[in-house]
Scaffold this motif. Structure first.
Motif, PDB file in Angstrom:
ATOM      1  N   ASP A  34     -34.146  22.010  52.082  1.00  0.00           N
ATOM      2  CA  ASP A  34     -35.591  21.927  51.835  1.00  0.00           C
ATOM      3  C   ASP A  34     -35.978  22.681  50.572  1.00  0.00           C
ATOM      4  N   ALA A  35     -35.416  23.878  50.395  1.00  0.00           N
ATOM      5  CA  ALA A  35     -35.738  24.683  49.212  1.00  0.00           C
ATOM      6  C   ALA A  35     -35.265  23.987  47.943  1.00  0.00           C
ATOM      7  N   LEU A  36     -34.070  23.415  47.978  1.00  0.00           N
ATOM      8  CA  LEU A  36     -33.568  22.706  46.802  1.00  0.00           C
ATOM      9  C   LEU A  36     -34.411  21.473  46.499  1.00  0.00           C
ATOM     10  N   THR A  37     -34.834  20.771  47.533  1.00  0.00           N
ATOM     11  CA  THR A  37     -35.684  19.592  47.337  1.00  0.00           C
ATOM     12  C   THR A  37     -37.009  19.986  46.699  1.00  0.00           C
ATOM     13  N   LEU A  49     -38.362  18.779  43.030  1.00  0.00           N
ATOM     14  CA  LEU A  49     -39.681  18.165  42.846  1.00  0.00           C
ATOM     15  C   LEU A  49     -40.483  18.922  41.803  1.00  0.00           C
ATOM     16  N   ARG A  50     -40.445  20.236  41.891  1.00  0.00           N
ATOM     17  CA  ARG A  50     -41.171  21.054  40.926  1.00  0.00           C
ATOM     18  C   ARG A  50     -40.626  20.839  39.521  1.00  0.00           C
ATOM     19  N   ASP A  51     -39.290  20.791  39.398  1.00  0.00           N
ATOM     20  CA  ASP A  51     -38.672  20.585  38.088  1.00  0.00           C
ATOM     21  C   ASP A  51     -38.971  19.197  37.541  1.00  0.00           C
ATOM     22  N   SER A  52     -39.025  18.194  38.414  1.00  0.00           N
ATOM     23  CA  SER A  52     -39.281  16.830  37.950  1.00  0.00           C
ATOM     24  C   SER A  52     -40.713  16.678  37.434  1.00  0.00           C
ATOM     25  N   ARG A  53     -41.616  17.477  37.917  1.00  0.00           N
ATOM     26  CA  ARG A  53     -43.001  17.421  37.426  1.00  0.00           C
ATOM     27  C   ARG A  53     -43.114  17.958  36.016  1.00  0.00           C
ATOM     28  N   HIS A  54     -42.152  18.820  35.650  1.00  0.00           N
ATOM     29  CA  HIS A  54     -42.204  19.465  34.341  1.00  0.00           C
ATOM     30  C   HIS A  54     -41.207  18.871  33.362  1.00  0.00           C
ATOM     31  N   ASP A  55     -40.675  17.691  33.636  1.00  0.00           N
ATOM     32  CA  ASP A  55     -39.717  17.059  32.717  1.00  0.00           C
ATOM     33  C   ASP A  55     -40.368  16.856  31.337  1.00  0.00           C
ATOM     34  N   GLY A  56     -39.656  17.307  30.344  1.00  0.00           N
ATOM     35  CA  GLY A  56     -40.150  17.118  28.974  1.00  0.00           C
ATOM     36  C   GLY A  56     -41.242  18.099  28.576  1.00  0.00           C
ATOM     37  N   TYR A  57     -41.539  19.041  29.409  1.00  0.00           N
ATOM     38  CA  TYR A  57     -42.608  19.989  29.101  1.00  0.00           C
ATOM     39  C   TYR A  57     -42.055  21.393  29.233  1.00  0.00           C
TER      40      TYR A  57
END
Length: 96
Positions: free
Chosen positions: A77-80, A84-92
């Motif tokens: 759950d923590a890794l998921t 998700l948090r990292d995918s929101r910040h892709d390219g930023y």
């Protein structure tokens, strides 16, 4: 994760642990009863060890599921959440 979700998750873990301890309590009570019955009816043959080992294996597997796999699920759950948090910040890059 909201406080309601945290509460529900904690409540679920508590219910699972309660069910495990109920399982252990019933196991212990039945094993004591079987030992008494065995010793009173046929003291020359110790047959109570077979249900003790069989059901004991089930209790051990239940313990593994409650304590070992629960930790694994929380790690997943923590890794998921992290992914998700990292995918929101892709390219930023927040440092810019």
């Amino acid at each position: 994760m909201s406080s309601t979700e945290n509460y529900e998750k904690a409540r679920g873990r508590a219910e699972v642990k309660y069910a495990f301890f109920a399982h252990v309590g019933v196991y212990a009570a039945v094993m004591v009863l079987l030992v008494i019955v065995n010793l009173l009816t046929s003291p020359g043959t110790m047959w109570f060890v077979w249900p003790l080992m069989g059901w004991g294996l089930a209790v051990a597997l239940h313990a593994a599921r409650v304590y070992l796999l629960a930790d694994r699920e929380s790690i997943v759950d923590a890794l998921t959440r992290r992914e998700l948090r990292d995918s929101r910040h892709d390219g930023y890059d927040e440092r810019r």
